[in-house]
Scaffold this active site. Structure first.
Site, PDB file in Angstrom:
ATOM      1  N   ASP A  26       0.873  -1.187   0.000  1.00 57.37           N
ATOM      2  CA  ASP A  26       0.000   0.000   0.000  1.00 57.37           C
ATOM      3  C   ASP A  26       0.905   1.231   0.000  1.00 57.37           C
ATOM      4  O   ASP A  26       1.758   1.373   0.881  1.00 57.37           O
ATOM      5  CB  ASP A  26      -0.894  -0.028   1.259  1.00 57.37           C
ATOM      6  N   TYR A  31      -1.552  10.072  -3.380  1.00 56.98           N
ATOM      7  CA  TYR A  31      -1.615  11.262  -4.248  1.00 56.98           C
ATOM      8  C   TYR A  31      -0.627  12.330  -3.758  1.00 56.98           C
ATOM      9  O   TYR A  31       0.028  12.998  -4.571  1.00 56.98           O
ATOM     10  CB  TYR A  31      -3.026  11.864  -4.244  1.00 56.98           C
ATOM     11  N   ARG A  63      -0.777  15.345   8.306  1.00 54.32           N
ATOM     12  CA  ARG A  63      -1.588  14.505   9.210  1.00 54.32           C
ATOM     13  C   ARG A  63      -1.245  14.798  10.668  1.00 54.32           C
ATOM     14  O   ARG A  63      -2.125  14.807  11.529  1.00 54.32           O
ATOM     15  CB  ARG A  63      -1.374  13.014   8.896  1.00 54.32           C
ATOM     16  N   ASP A 118      -3.793   2.240  -5.339  1.00 53.27           N
ATOM     17  CA  ASP A 118      -2.445   2.226  -4.753  1.00 53.27           C
ATOM     18  C   ASP A 118      -2.150   0.982  -3.932  1.00 53.27           C
ATOM     19  O   ASP A 118      -1.230   0.971  -3.135  1.00 53.27           O
ATOM     20  CB  ASP A 118      -2.225   3.494  -3.913  1.00 53.27           C
ATOM     21  N   GLU A 119      -2.945  -0.062  -4.130  1.00 53.45           N
ATOM     22  CA  GLU A 119      -2.690  -1.295  -3.383  1.00 53.45           C
ATOM     23  C   GLU A 119      -2.538  -2.463  -4.352  1.00 53.45           C
ATOM     24  O   GLU A 119      -3.234  -2.532  -5.355  1.00 53.45           O
ATOM     25  CB  GLU A 119      -3.847  -1.591  -2.427  1.00 53.45           C
TER      26      GLU A 119
HETATM   27  P1  TTP Z   1      -5.623   5.418   0.573  1.00 53.07           P
HETATM   28  O1  TTP Z   1      -4.688   4.270   0.378  1.00 53.07           O
HETATM   29  O2  TTP Z   1      -6.837   5.212   1.382  1.00 53.07           O
HETATM   30  O3  TTP Z   1      -4.852   6.581   1.271  1.00 53.07           O
HETATM   31  P2  TTP Z   1      -3.393   7.123   1.066  1.00 53.07           P
HETATM   32  O4  TTP Z   1      -2.565   6.271   0.200  1.00 53.07           O
HETATM   33  O5  TTP Z   1      -3.504   8.551   0.659  1.00 53.07           O
HETATM   34  O6  TTP Z   1      -2.843   7.124   2.550  1.00 53.07           O
HETATM   35  P3  TTP Z   1      -2.254   5.939   3.412  1.00 53.07           P
HETATM   36  O7  TTP Z   1      -0.867   6.356   3.758  1.00 53.07           O
HETATM   37  O8  TTP Z   1      -3.142   5.901   4.601  1.00 53.07           O
HETATM   38  O9  TTP Z   1      -2.321   4.692   2.606  1.00 53.07           O
HETATM   39  O10 TTP Z   1      -6.089   6.011  -0.793  1.00 53.07           O
HETATM   40  C1  TTP Z   1      -5.248   6.061  -1.941  1.00 53.07           C
HETATM   41  C2  TTP Z   1      -5.494   7.334  -2.721  1.00 53.07           C
HETATM   42  O11 TTP Z   1      -6.838   7.367  -3.150  1.00 53.07           O
HETATM   43  C3  TTP Z   1      -5.287   8.581  -1.903  1.00 53.07           C
HETATM   44  O12 TTP Z   1      -3.960   9.039  -1.957  1.00 53.07           O
HETATM   45  C4  TTP Z   1      -6.251   9.554  -2.488  1.00 53.07           C
HETATM   46  C5  TTP Z   1      -7.315   8.723  -3.145  1.00 53.07           C
HETATM   47  N1  TTP Z   1      -8.576   8.798  -2.406  1.00 53.07           N
HETATM   48  C6  TTP Z   1      -9.659   9.422  -3.018  1.00 53.07           C
HETATM   49  O13 TTP Z   1      -9.558   9.900  -4.137  1.00 53.07           O
HETATM   50  N2  TTP Z   1     -10.829   9.506  -2.339  1.00 53.07           N
HETATM   51  C7  TTP Z   1     -10.976   8.999  -1.093  1.00 53.07           C
HETATM   52  O14 TTP Z   1     -12.056   9.083  -0.520  1.00 53.07           O
HETATM   53  C8  TTP Z   1      -9.836   8.362  -0.473  1.00 53.07           C
HETATM   54  C9  TTP Z   1      -9.933   7.792   0.905  1.00 53.07           C
HETATM   55  C10 TTP Z   1      -8.673   8.290  -1.180  1.00 53.07           C
HETATM   56 MG    MG Z   2      -2.240   4.189   0.472  1.00 56.34          MG
END
Ligand code: TTP
Ligand code: MG
Length: 533
Positions: A26, A31, A63, A118-119
């Protein structure tokens, strides 16, 4: 309680096999990280990415200052006035980075399954087994669930622990490569199944990884506790479970199949019970390219059909870029709109149509040619017209264009014919329907029947009449991207197995072959030029 059914309950006791090594990756604050890689001056600043009125993500500096995912922009700026806000409505750069990561992961396994943007799950079992020696590490990489010492963990009888430890070494190596080569930090979870790896990966955010061993499974499910955290249990399942008083993992574990049969079919009931015990026997899917490629854009309302073309053109330009990056040729086109219907409700609609791959003249990059673009825009407008015709007033607030039924360029697909001395190669590759071609007459021309059939009738007739006695052949295999020697048609070359390519290189060095090939290439060039007119 109704008595358990031994056969099925036997399946749900925690005795699944642990032969696999599955890593869940992940990307940290995805973004936001991409924006920082694109503009490194942001590295030490609180950065948020906004879409419409929400901050969809932020870096970890932000954050720490109280910014959380999906926080309203207004609240975010109140909490952190120095927040650098970047508009993230164009997701093309994020898609690009996500694809870079996926292609790096594919170096380690064919089983790479994307989960969102992103996973990724990667089944590295084979890689770990084959590279066992080089993955032997003095210590376990990353963190162990619940900070246990490995010495204190009960070892699994099947011997999977060592495999998992090597998996953790590999996860670290991959994460380091992603950082070095792409610039992004990631988290990872290492275990023997997808569910457990996914639950582990966010445990030490950011930029860290967590491993767990089978004897810790009960502790993990007890620790997670909340049913909502189990991927695969969605809103409606949660509602059904809560209607019978089940809201935690422990409560679900106490259910038996007959309890669950009242609200779910047997397969679902069984799956849910297994998940509550941390058992997930679903395998990591083989990597699959997107089935369609599209872009949607919210726009300031437009109120006349005459304004549609300009907006569609902007969306088409964006989707064209993605299409070219992908390289496959689409054979369907879909236009979506969001609009106010005659009752004043905002609704969405879409229409699609088939398009011929010949429109792109053998190369999707031709979508940038003005006449090709114009042709597609015309089709987009026709589709839009179908949707807007019944409307009393036009009020459109979103346009989307998506290309589907994407096909890989076929062998000879954009070369139209191939050098004669490829005949043996073609026979031995997967073009099983290709007829054997005689060696004798160098003036023979072989046209790909499949490609020919996709041409508009007038063009097809023109091509056929341009050659004395063209032979039609059919090729069906698809190519992988490979390097090509200078004197060969890259598309044909790419389609061939490695050993054949090697043979081909040596053949092409022979003077007689060279002349023939050059002749054929000249011809090929001319036909391509002819098609590009
Ligand atoms: P996530 O993996 O939920 O979040 P993240 O990668 O930003 O943070 P983390 O370090 O906790 O993993 O989401 C991946 C991307 O998806 C995130 O960067 C932005 C986008 N996104 C949206 O567009 N809408 C949303 O509601 C969420 C939660 C994320
Ligand atoms: Mg992420």
């Amino acid at each position: 309680m109704i008595s358990p059914e031994p056969d099925e309950l036997g399946i749900i006791t925690p005795d699944e096999k642990h032969g696999h090594v599955i890593i869940h990756f992940d990307i940290d604050c995805f973004y936001a990280q991409v924006e920082i890689v694109r503009n490194p001056t942001l590295v030490d600043k609180p950065v948020g990415v906004k879409q419409r009125t929400l901050v969809v993500t932020s870096n970890y500096i932000a954050r720490e200052r109280g910014i959380y995912k999906c926080m309203p922009v207004i609240d975010a700026l109140n909490a952190c006035p120095e927040l650098v806000l970047i508009n993230g409505e164009d997701v093309a750069p994020y898609r690009e980075y996500a694809e870079k990561i996926t292609s790096l992961l594919r170096e380690y396994s064919d089983r790479v399954e994307k989960l969102g943007f992103d996973e990724n799950f990667v089944d590295v079992t084979e890689y770990v087994s084959q590279n066992s020696d080089s993955l032997t590490a003095k210590e376990i990489q990353g963190r162990i669930f619940q900070e246990k010492n490995y010495e204190d963990i009960q070892k699994c009888e099947c011997g999977c622990d060592q495999l998992l430890i090597k998996g953790a070494t590999l996860a670290k190596t991959i994460r380091e490569r992603i950082y070095k080569e792409i610039g992004l930090t990631t988290c990872a979870g290492v275990s023997w199944n997808k569910l457990v790896s996914k639950l582990l990966s966010p445990m030490h955010k950011p930029n860290n990884q967590t491993i767990m061993f089978p004897s810790q499974l009960d502790s993990l499910m007890y620790f997670i506790s909340d049913l909502k955290k189990i991927p695969g249990i969605g809103r409606s399942t949660l509602d059904k479970l809560s209607s019978v008083g089940v809201t935690t993992i422990a409560e679900l574990q106490l259910c038996n199949l007959t309890d669950l049969d009242r609200i779910f079919d047997r397969a679902t009931a069984l799956r849910l019970l297994k998940l509550s015990y941390g058992i997930d026997d679903s395998s990591v899917k083989f990597f699959e390219k997107n089935k369609s490629i599209g872009v949607e854009d919210s726009i300031k309302p437009i109120t006349a059909f005459s304004q549609c073309k300009e907006k569609l053109k902007i969306v088409l330009k964006r989707v064209s870029k993605l299409l070219i990056e992908d390289g496959r040729v689409p054979t369907s086109l879909k236009v979506s709109i969001r609009y106010k219907n005659n009752s004043g409700d905002t609704v969405r609609d879409s229409r699609q149509t088939a398009i011929t791959s010949a429109l792109f003249r053998g190369n999707v990059a031709n979508i940038c040619l003005p006449e090709v673009e114009e042709n597609i825009l015309k089709k987009c407008l026709e589709l839009t017209k179908k949707m807007t015709q019944p409307l009393k007033h036009i009020f459109i607030t979103l346009f989307g264009i998506s290309f589907g039924k994407l096909i890989e360029k076929k062998v000879l697909g954009n070369s139209f014919f191939f050098p004669k001395n490829l005949e043996r190669v073609v026979g031995e590759s997967s073009c099983s329907q290709t007829s054997r071609i005689s060696d004798e007459d160098p003036s023979d021309v072989y046209l790909d029947e499949t490609v020919l059939s996709e041409l508009p009738l007038d063009l097809k007739n023109e091509v056929l009449s341009s050659y004395k006695s063209p032979k039609l052949v059919k090729c069906q295999n698809e190519f992988e991207t490979q390097d090509c020697p200078n004197n060969w048609d890259p598309e044909v070359y790419k389609s061939l197995p490695v050993e054949i390519r090697e043979e081909l290189i040596s053949t092409s060095k022979r003077p007689a072959g060279e002349t023939l090939v050059q002749k054929q290439q000249k011809r090929q060039k001319s036909i391509l030029e002819f098609l590009c007119k």
